[in-house]
Design a protein around this motif. Structure first.
Motif, short mmCIF file in Angstrom:
data_model
loop_
_atom_site.label_atom_id
_atom_site.label_comp_id
_atom_site.label_asym_id
_atom_site.label_seq_id
_atom_site.Cartn_x
_atom_site.Cartn_y
_atom_site.Cartn_z
N LEU A 147 0.82 -1.22 0.00
CA LEU A 147 0.00 0.00 0.00
C LEU A 147 0.85 1.27 0.00
N GLY A 148 2.13 1.13 0.41
CA GLY A 148 3.02 2.28 0.44
C GLY A 148 3.36 2.80 1.81
N ALA A 149 3.14 1.97 2.86
CA ALA A 149 3.50 2.39 4.23
C ALA A 149 5.01 2.52 4.39
N GLN A 150 5.41 3.38 5.30
CA GLN A 150 6.84 3.55 5.62
C GLN A 150 7.14 2.90 6.97
N ASN A 151 8.42 2.56 7.18
CA ASN A 151 8.92 2.05 8.47
C ASN A 151 8.06 0.91 9.02
N VAL A 152 7.76 -0.08 8.19
CA VAL A 152 6.91 -1.20 8.60
C VAL A 152 7.70 -2.13 9.51
N GLU A 153 7.17 -2.39 10.72
CA GLU A 153 7.86 -3.26 11.69
C GLU A 153 6.88 -4.23 12.31
N LYS A 154 7.24 -5.53 12.28
CA LYS A 154 6.35 -6.58 12.82
C LYS A 154 6.58 -6.75 14.31
N GLY A 155 5.48 -6.97 15.03
CA GLY A 155 5.53 -7.36 16.43
C GLY A 155 4.74 -8.64 16.60
N LYS A 187 -6.66 5.21 3.87
CA LYS A 187 -6.39 4.14 2.90
C LYS A 187 -6.19 2.80 3.59
N ALA A 188 -5.46 2.80 4.69
CA ALA A 188 -5.19 1.55 5.42
C ALA A 188 -6.48 0.96 5.97
N ASN A 189 -7.34 1.80 6.54
CA ASN A 189 -8.62 1.30 7.07
C ASN A 189 -9.52 0.75 5.96
N LEU A 190 -9.50 1.38 4.81
CA LEU A 190 -10.31 0.91 3.69
C LEU A 190 -9.77 -0.39 3.09
N SER A 191 -8.45 -0.52 3.04
CA SER A 191 -7.82 -1.55 2.20
C SER A 191 -7.37 -2.81 2.92
N LEU A 192 -6.88 -2.67 4.15
CA LEU A 192 -6.18 -3.81 4.78
C LEU A 192 -7.14 -4.96 5.05
N ARG A 193 -6.77 -6.14 4.57
CA ARG A 193 -7.62 -7.33 4.71
C ARG A 193 -7.36 -8.06 6.03
N THR A 194 -6.14 -7.92 6.57
CA THR A 194 -5.77 -8.72 7.74
C THR A 194 -5.59 -7.88 9.01
N ALA A 195 -6.01 -6.61 8.97
CA ALA A 195 -5.95 -5.77 10.17
C ALA A 195 -7.29 -5.81 10.89
N LEU A 196 -7.26 -5.93 12.21
CA LEU A 196 -8.47 -5.89 13.04
C LEU A 196 -8.80 -4.47 13.50
N LYS A 197 -7.76 -3.66 13.66
CA LYS A 197 -7.95 -2.30 14.17
C LYS A 197 -6.67 -1.52 13.90
N ILE A 198 -6.81 -0.22 13.65
CA ILE A 198 -5.63 0.63 13.44
C ILE A 198 -5.65 1.74 14.48
N LEU A 199 -4.60 1.77 15.28
CA LEU A 199 -4.47 2.75 16.36
C LEU A 199 -3.44 3.81 15.99
N LYS A 200 -3.68 5.04 16.50
CA LYS A 200 -2.73 6.14 16.31
C LYS A 200 -2.19 6.55 17.68
N PRO A 201 -0.97 6.09 18.04
CA PRO A 201 -0.40 6.46 19.35
C PRO A 201 -0.11 7.96 19.41
N ILE A 202 -0.47 8.59 20.53
CA ILE A 202 -0.22 10.03 20.67
C ILE A 202 0.67 10.37 21.87
N LYS A 203 0.84 9.41 22.79
CA LYS A 203 1.66 9.71 23.99
C LYS A 203 2.08 8.41 24.66
N THR A 204 3.37 8.35 25.06
CA THR A 204 3.87 7.23 25.87
C THR A 204 4.54 7.83 27.11
N PHE A 205 4.27 7.24 28.27
CA PHE A 205 4.85 7.77 29.52
C PHE A 205 4.96 6.62 30.53
#
Length: 384
Positions: free
Chosen positions: A26-34, A49-67
């Protein structure tokens, strides 16, 4: 110019590799598997685009803060360090969902409540008013993940799990999850380069996902709503532009996709679901008992199915799985046959040696996706 940011796509165990491949294509950058997740970088348009297209994703999260969070006070302060007016107003609603892997916190409800208090208190101090909780239709879904000493706050971009594609209105006793179906198909190498058969099609999920893969139709084209459509920065014009560009990349399919089921009720439900998905031009469904059928097409055939496991359907497993093997051997030459089962004991009765076994989970059940290669004539003849 939209700024890039990190996102995390959640998936099932065993699908990390294919989800990473989907993201790269799809054209994602810095793809890293966990484990059960794949992280990547993109902009707001790519999030759509990712939400519309990805067949094997259950949910897409956008991290905004880690502490660091090791008690309720540090959790509260960490949540308050985010300027929530960027994402909410006092007139909006929100909900907090939690995932915990920490010695410091073991009650998800407590963490959700503490997070809610920190957000509400920040608004009260700034405006004298507060946003309310709405568990069913919130304007913002906030996800707190605490792993040992660290808490990550993310915004849920998807809303309801992405396996809710929007086409399945009718189901049978044991329907397969749409993301599981799509991931299985991708693991089998299905790309739409041959005829396809699901001989025990149930409510038609595997058929629908197979057709969308074959035609490169976005997985979530029929979905009613994504969570990001309620965000303050929702851009409907950008979304429409992304959708239009994806639809231009669909492709023609020159083979057949067929489903059988011996239950008339299943055939009826499958036809309804395929019609809902606007895929009836590609898929035909027939009332047939697989054990009474034979291969109907010329050339290679790709079979993928989800037979009963005996968990929720009362059948005689030994005889049933023996008949699967006998039918494939007798009536389906020049075929790659794959199926998933959580009844690992029953596999012994198929009477064929699988050429591949892939460990997956169907819900909480440990399962195997197995492949049987049925040759034209004997295997020995094929290699002489």
């Amino acid at each position: 110019m939209e700024q890039n940011f990190k996102m995390v796509a959640k998936t099932f165990f065993g699908f990390e590799e294919i989800l990473a491949k989907e993201l790269q294509q799809l054209g994602a950058q810095n793809v890293e598997k966990g484990t059960r997740v794949v992280s990547f970088v993109g902009d707001k348009g790519f999030m759509y685009k990712a939400n519309l297209s990805l067949r094997t994703a259950l949910k897409i999260l956008k991290p905004i803060k880690t502490f660091k969070a090791y008690n309720d006070n540090s959790l509260y302060k960490g949540v308050q360090s985010v300027d929530w007016t960027e994402y909410l107003s006092e007139h909006n609603t929100f909900v907090v969902e939690t995932t915990l892997h920490s010695e410091h916190f073991n009650h998800s409800q407590f963490v959700a409540l503490k997070t809610k208090d920190a957000i509400v208190d920040q608004f009260r101090e700034k405006t004298g008013k507060r946003p309310n909780i709405d568990k069913d239709f919130p304007d913002l879904r906030i996800h707190i993940h605490i792993d040992r000493d660290f808490a990550t706050i993310s915004l849920d971009t998807s809303g309801a799990s992405l396996h809710h594609r929007g086409y399945r209105s009718a189901t049978n006793i044991a329907p397969i999850n749409e993301v599981l179906a799509a991931g299985m198909l991708l693991l089998t190498g299905w790309e739409g380069n041959s005829h396809f058969l699901d001989p025990m099609c149930g409510s038609g999920t595997i058929l629908a996902e197979a057709a969308m893969i074959a035609c490169n139709i976005p997985a979530n084209i029929n979905r009613k709503e994504f969570a990001f459509e309620r965000w303050k920065d929702w851009d409907s014009e950008l979304f429409d532009m992304i959708l239009e560009s994806l639809l231009k990349k669909t492709r023609e399919f020159h083979y057949t996709i067929t489903g059988y089921d011996k239950a008339p009720s299943a055939v009826s439900k499958a036809k309804d679901n395929i019609r809902n998905a606007n895929l009836d031009d590609y898929i035909s469904i027939r009332h047939e008992d697989f054990f009474q059928t034979e291969k109907m097409c010329e050339g290679p055939l790709h079979i993928v199915f989800n037979p009963p496991y005996g968990e929720r359907l009362n059948i005689e497993m030994e005889r049933f799985y023996r008949e699967i093997g006998d039918t494939l051997k007798r009536n389906y030459p020049n075929t790659n046959a794959w199926f998933i089962t959580a009844n690992l004991e029953a596999l012994k009765f198929v009477g064929l040696k699988p050429s591949r076994k892939i460990k997956l989970f169907n819900g909480k059940l440990e399962a195997r996706l197995v492949k049987y290669e049925m040759y034209e004539g004997s295997k020995r003849a094929k290699f002489n």
